[in-house]
Design an enzyme around this catalytic site. Structure first.
Site, PDB file in Angstrom:
ATOM      1  N   ASP A  73     -32.108 -77.302 -26.010  1.00  0.00           N
ATOM      2  CA  ASP A  73     -31.421 -77.954 -24.728  1.00  0.00           C
ATOM      3  C   ASP A  73     -32.946 -78.251 -24.295  1.00  0.00           C
ATOM      4  O   ASP A  73     -33.132 -78.913 -22.553  1.00  0.00           O
ATOM      5  CB  ASP A  73     -29.784 -78.035 -24.223  1.00  0.00           C
ATOM      6  CG  ASP A  73     -29.916 -79.589 -23.550  1.00  0.00           C
ATOM      7  OD1 ASP A  73     -30.838 -80.831 -24.332  1.00  0.00           O
ATOM      8  OD2 ASP A  73     -28.961 -79.624 -23.441  1.00  0.00           O
ATOM      9  N   HIS A  86     -31.176 -83.202 -25.436  1.00  0.00           N
ATOM     10  CA  HIS A  86     -29.680 -83.902 -25.453  1.00  0.00           C
ATOM     11  C   HIS A  86     -30.170 -85.727 -25.078  1.00  0.00           C
ATOM     12  O   HIS A  86     -29.446 -86.398 -25.775  1.00  0.00           O
ATOM     13  CB  HIS A  86     -28.607 -83.246 -25.148  1.00  0.00           C
ATOM     14  CG  HIS A  86     -28.280 -84.012 -23.949  1.00  0.00           C
ATOM     15  ND1 HIS A  86     -28.655 -82.136 -23.415  1.00  0.00           N
ATOM     16  CD2 HIS A  86     -27.514 -84.898 -23.119  1.00  0.00           C
ATOM     17  CE1 HIS A  86     -28.273 -82.728 -21.746  1.00  0.00           C
ATOM     18  NE2 HIS A  86     -27.911 -83.928 -22.005  1.00  0.00           N
ATOM     19  N   SER A 115     -28.437 -85.158 -16.596  1.00  0.00           N
ATOM     20  CA  SER A 115     -28.551 -84.751 -18.022  1.00  0.00           C
ATOM     21  C   SER A 115     -30.585 -84.366 -17.594  1.00  0.00           C
ATOM     22  O   SER A 115     -31.173 -85.532 -17.840  1.00  0.00           O
ATOM     23  CB  SER A 115     -28.444 -84.969 -18.501  1.00  0.00           C
ATOM     24  OG  SER A 115     -27.263 -84.828 -19.039  1.00  0.00           O
TER      25      SER A 115
END
Length: 195
Positions: free
Chosen positions: A78, A47, A156
């Protein structure tokens, strides 16, 4: 702690416009984190680089940025593998080693570049759960480890270390909960890298 292996990712993304398929959404700039796992190779979250039109990587030790491209991506898990164009970028850095699956109660350290500052950030927490969870990016149910270390926007794709080995990649935080973050464990990371 191997701070030198952690990198900041600058991405310019342009998502498709499903209401008007002949055009795209306006470009958006964002940052994320990643970890050097091999010569010219960065592991991060899918992402972080989804719909990316331009990617740059910056090491902790220098303000210079280098261009990268997506070499492989698995949206289900992911995860993304980036390749850096500059052959010398990772030359002076020992790649991070992948460890095993952490156990309940293990202390882990999340390292990355969350919002609120420009410098690298480190938070420590305990593994509180290991079970199948819904990944926000893909809406798939896969194995994840839950930690009480702070994982915020910008973290992230950043590595989660136990001792000196990577035991996961930070990928999401649970909404409506305090200090409940989730990491992609190395069992899934290894499958991604082998595939």
């Amino acid at each position: 702690m191997p701070y030198s292996q952690v990198v900041k990712i600058f991405s310019t993304t342009q998502a498709p416009d499903y209401a008007c398929p002949w055009q795209a959404q306006p470009p958006v700039s964002a940052t994320g984190s990643g970890v050097i796992i091999g010569p010219r190779q960065i592991l991060t979250g899918a992402h972080v680089v989804a719909n990316a039109t331009f990617l740059q990587i910056q090491k902790i030790s220098t303000p210079d940025k280098v261009i990268a491209r997506v070499a492989a991506v698995c949206h289900d898990a992911d995860l993304a593998l980036l390749e850096i164009e500059d052959e010398n970028f990772t030359q002076d850095i020992e790649p991070a080693e992948l460890g095993g699956l952490p156990a309940l109660g293990d202390t882990v350290t999340v390292i990355g570049f969350p919002v609120g500052g420009e410098e690298v950030s480190m938070t420590e927490g305990v593994v509180s759960r290991i079970e199948v969870q819904k990944y926000d990016h893909s809406r798939r149910w896969l194995l994840a480890a839950t930690v009480d270390a702070a994982i915020n926007e910008g973290n992230s794709g950043g590595p989660v270390f136990m001792d000196s080995e990577v035991v996961g990649i930070a990928f999401q935080t649970l909404r409506d909960a305090e200090n409940v973050g989730e990491i992609v464990p190395t069992t899934i990371i290894r499958r991604f890298l082998e595939g």
